[in-house]
Write a protein that holds these residues in place. Structure first.
Motif, PDB file in Angstrom:
ATOM      1  N   THR A   1     -26.289  -8.649  -8.269  1.00  0.00           N
ATOM      2  CA  THR A   1     -24.913  -8.233  -8.531  1.00  0.00           C
ATOM      3  C   THR A   1     -24.243  -9.207  -9.483  1.00  0.00           C
ATOM      4  OG1 THR A   1     -24.713  -7.301  -6.304  1.00  0.00           O
ATOM      5  CG2 THR A   1     -22.673  -7.694  -7.494  1.00  0.00           C
ATOM      6  N   LEU A   2     -23.478  -8.674 -10.445  1.00  0.00           N
ATOM      7  CA  LEU A   2     -22.576  -9.482 -11.255  1.00  0.00           C
ATOM      8  C   LEU A   2     -21.200  -9.409 -10.614  1.00  0.00           C
ATOM      9  CD1 LEU A   2     -23.490  -8.490 -14.936  1.00  0.00           C
ATOM     10  CD2 LEU A   2     -24.126 -10.568 -13.717  1.00  0.00           C
TER      11      LEU A   2
ATOM     12  N   ASN B   1     -16.718   1.230 -16.076  1.00  0.00           N
ATOM     13  CA  ASN B   1     -15.846   0.075 -16.233  1.00  0.00           C
ATOM     14  C   ASN B   1     -14.603   0.465 -17.005  1.00  0.00           C
ATOM     15  OD1 ASN B   1     -15.238  -2.676 -15.931  1.00  0.00           O
ATOM     16  ND2 ASN B   1     -15.959  -3.150 -17.982  1.00  0.00           N
ATOM     17  N   ILE B   2     -13.459  -0.100 -16.585  1.00  0.00           N
ATOM     18  CA  ILE B   2     -12.196   0.084 -17.295  1.00  0.00           C
ATOM     19  C   ILE B   2     -11.926  -1.181 -18.087  1.00  0.00           C
ATOM     20  CG2 ILE B   2      -9.748   0.615 -17.076  1.00  0.00           C
ATOM     21  CD1 ILE B   2     -10.418   1.758 -14.271  1.00  0.00           C
ATOM     22  N   LEU B   3     -11.905  -1.082 -19.392  1.00  0.00           N
ATOM     23  CA  LEU B   3     -11.664  -2.243 -20.236  1.00  0.00           C
ATOM     24  C   LEU B   3     -10.168  -2.478 -20.366  1.00  0.00           C
ATOM     25  CD1 LEU B   3     -14.263  -1.472 -23.054  1.00  0.00           C
ATOM     26  CD2 LEU B   3     -14.605  -2.651 -20.890  1.00  0.00           C
TER      27      LEU B   3
ATOM     28  N   LEU C   1     -24.167   1.964 -11.094  1.00  0.00           N
ATOM     29  CA  LEU C   1     -24.149   1.075 -12.249  1.00  0.00           C
ATOM     30  C   LEU C   1     -22.759   0.449 -12.408  1.00  0.00           C
ATOM     31  CD1 LEU C   1     -25.815   0.044 -14.669  1.00  0.00           C
ATOM     32  CD2 LEU C   1     -24.953   1.998 -15.973  1.00  0.00           C
ATOM     33  N   ARG C   2     -22.733  -0.859 -12.638  1.00  0.00           N
ATOM     34  CA  ARG C   2     -21.487  -1.586 -12.815  1.00  0.00           C
ATOM     35  C   ARG C   2     -21.529  -2.384 -14.111  1.00  0.00           C
ATOM     36  NH1 ARG C   2     -20.567   1.570  -9.576  1.00  0.00           N
ATOM     37  NH2 ARG C   2     -19.725   1.366  -7.479  1.00  0.00           N
ATOM     38  N   GLY C   3     -20.356  -2.638 -14.670  1.00  0.00           N
ATOM     39  CA  GLY C   3     -20.270  -3.436 -15.880  1.00  0.00           C
ATOM     40  C   GLY C   3     -19.061  -4.350 -15.830  1.00  0.00           C
ATOM     41  N   ILE C   4     -19.136  -5.499 -16.508  1.00  0.00           N
ATOM     42  CA  ILE C   4     -17.999  -6.408 -16.594  1.00  0.00           C
ATOM     43  C   ILE C   4     -17.817  -6.819 -18.051  1.00  0.00           C
ATOM     44  CG2 ILE C   4     -18.261  -7.294 -14.248  1.00  0.00           C
ATOM     45  CD1 ILE C   4     -19.528  -9.805 -15.436  1.00  0.00           C
TER      46      ILE C   4
END
Length: 307
Positions: A41-42, A247-249, A289-292
Motif C-alpha cells: 500500500t502507498l 484519484n482526485i487531483l 487500484l489507488r493512486g497518489i
C-alpha cells in the motif's frame, strides 16, 4: 506525476502528450519488489518522500501471524529508510494508515488505527505512542487517510457512513456527514475522498454512470457540501458505463479507469472535458487500484523530520 499502489511500482506522467506511450507510464524501482507474499500500500507522500506499507507473510512465523513493514522511500533517488514497528509481527493486521503533519511541517507523523487503538509515530522525536480504545467499531475498509491542512480524513463505512476527521496536532477526532446520495440503491458505489483546490472533496457515482463532485466549503461559520459539477464519460463500445475514479487531483482533474479494458482517462472539472491516456501497463484488481500525487525531490528519508 501519479504513483500507483502496485508492484512493480509505476508512475503516470499525465503531462506528456497522449500519444507518447513510451513516457506516459514509467516503471520505478522500489525496495519492496524482492519480498514475496506481501500486500502493498502507498499511504501518502510529503516533500518527495513516499510512505509504503507492506503486510508480509513470513514463513518463519506461525500461521495467522504477519510482519508489517513501513518504509519511507524517495522514488527519484531510490533512497529508503525502514520505520521500526514495535507491534510487528501481529495477528490479522487489518490496519488503517495516514501520513501528515500537525501545527508545522516538521511535525510529521505516521498514524495507524490498529483495531480500536491509535498508534502514532512522530518523525520529529523518532518515537511511537499509543492511545487505547481511541475509536471503537469503525470500519475503514483499509483505506488510507486523505491529508489536508493538518487533518486526516477517512470514511467510516459503519452505520450511517460518515467522515472521520483526525486533528494531527491535537489527536482529536470529529465527524462530518457525506453529501446526500442521489441515485438508486441498485447503482450505488462507494464514494472516494480527495482534495480539490485546497478543499476536501468527494466523488460519488449515481444512476446512468453520472458522477457528482462535491466540495466541503466554509459558508459563514459552517462547512457545507457544494455540488460543483456532475459529469459522465461519453465513450461508446467497450468503454461505456464502466469507469470509476482512482484519484482526485488537487487541481480539479480526476483520474479514472475502465474496469474492463484498463483504459485510463483524466477528466478536467474546470474544462468539462477529458483526455485518454496511453498505457502499456495492464493493472489487475482495477476496483482496488489507488493512486497518489507525487512531486520529485532530492530530500533524503533520513532527513524527513527525524532527530
Amino acid at each position: 506525476m501519479i504513483l500507483f499502489s502496485v508492484l512493480p511500482l509505476h508512475a503516470l506522467d499525465d503531462n506528456v502528450p497522449t500519444d507518447d506511450m513510451n513516457h506516459s507510464m514509467v516503471k520505478l524501482c522500489s525496495p519492496c519488489e524482492k519480498i514475496k507474499d506481501k500486500v502493498f500500500t502507498l499511504v501518502g507522500t510529503f516533500n518527495g518522500i513516499v510512505l509504503m506499507v507492506m503486510i508480509v507473510k513470513d514463513k518463519r512465523l506461525m500461521k495467522g501471524v504477519y510482519d508489517t513493514r513501513m518504509i519511507l522511500y524517495n522514488p527519484f533517488t531510490s533512497e529508503s529508510k525502514i520505520v521500526r514497528d514495535p507491534y510487528s509481527p501481529c495477528f490479522k493486521p487489518n490496519h488503517t494508515y495516514g501520513f501528515g503533519y500537525g501545527a508545522t511541517t516538521d511535525d510529521l507523523k505516521i498514524v495507524r488505527f490498529r483495531d480500536h487503538d491509535l498508534d502514532v509515530f512522530s518523525l520529529k522525536t523518532n518515537s511511537w505512542s499509543t492511545s487505547k480504545n481511541f475509536i471503537p467499531n469503525a470500519d475503514f475498509r483499509n483505506e488510507v487517510g486523505t491529508f489536508l491542512n493538518g487533518f486526516l480524513y477517512w470514511i467510516d463505512y459503519n452505520s450511517d457512513m460518515t467522515i472521520l476527521a483526525l486533528d494531527v496536532n491535537k489527536m482529536a477526532i470529529w465527524r462530518a456527514q457525506l453529501p446526500p446520495y442521489q441515485g438508486s440503491d441498485s447503482t450505488y458505489t462507494l464514494p472516494r475522498l480527495g482534495t480539490l483546490r485546497g478543499c476536501l472533496c468527494t466523488i460519488k457515482e449515481r444512476d446512468n454512470s453520472v458522477f457528482d463532485v462535491w466540495v466541503l466549503e466554509k459558508q459563514g461559520v459552517k462547512k457545507l457540501w457544494s455540488n460543483i459539477c456532475s459529469f459522465s464519460i461519453g465513450l461508446e463500445g467497450n468503454y461505456v458505463n464502466k469507469f470509476h475514479p482512482i484519484n482526485i487531483l488537487d487541481d480539479g482533474r480526476i483520474l479514472m479507469v475502465n474496469d474492463s479494458s484498463g483504459q485510463l482517462i483524466i477528466y478536467d472539472t474546470s474544462k468539462h472535458s477529458y483526455k485518454m491516456l496511453n498505457s502499456s501497463r495492464t493493472f489487475q484488481s482495477l476496483r482496488t487500484l489507488r493512486g497518489i500525487e507525487y512531486v520529485e525531490s532530492l530530500v533524503s528519508p533520513s532527513d524527513l523530520g527525524c532527530v
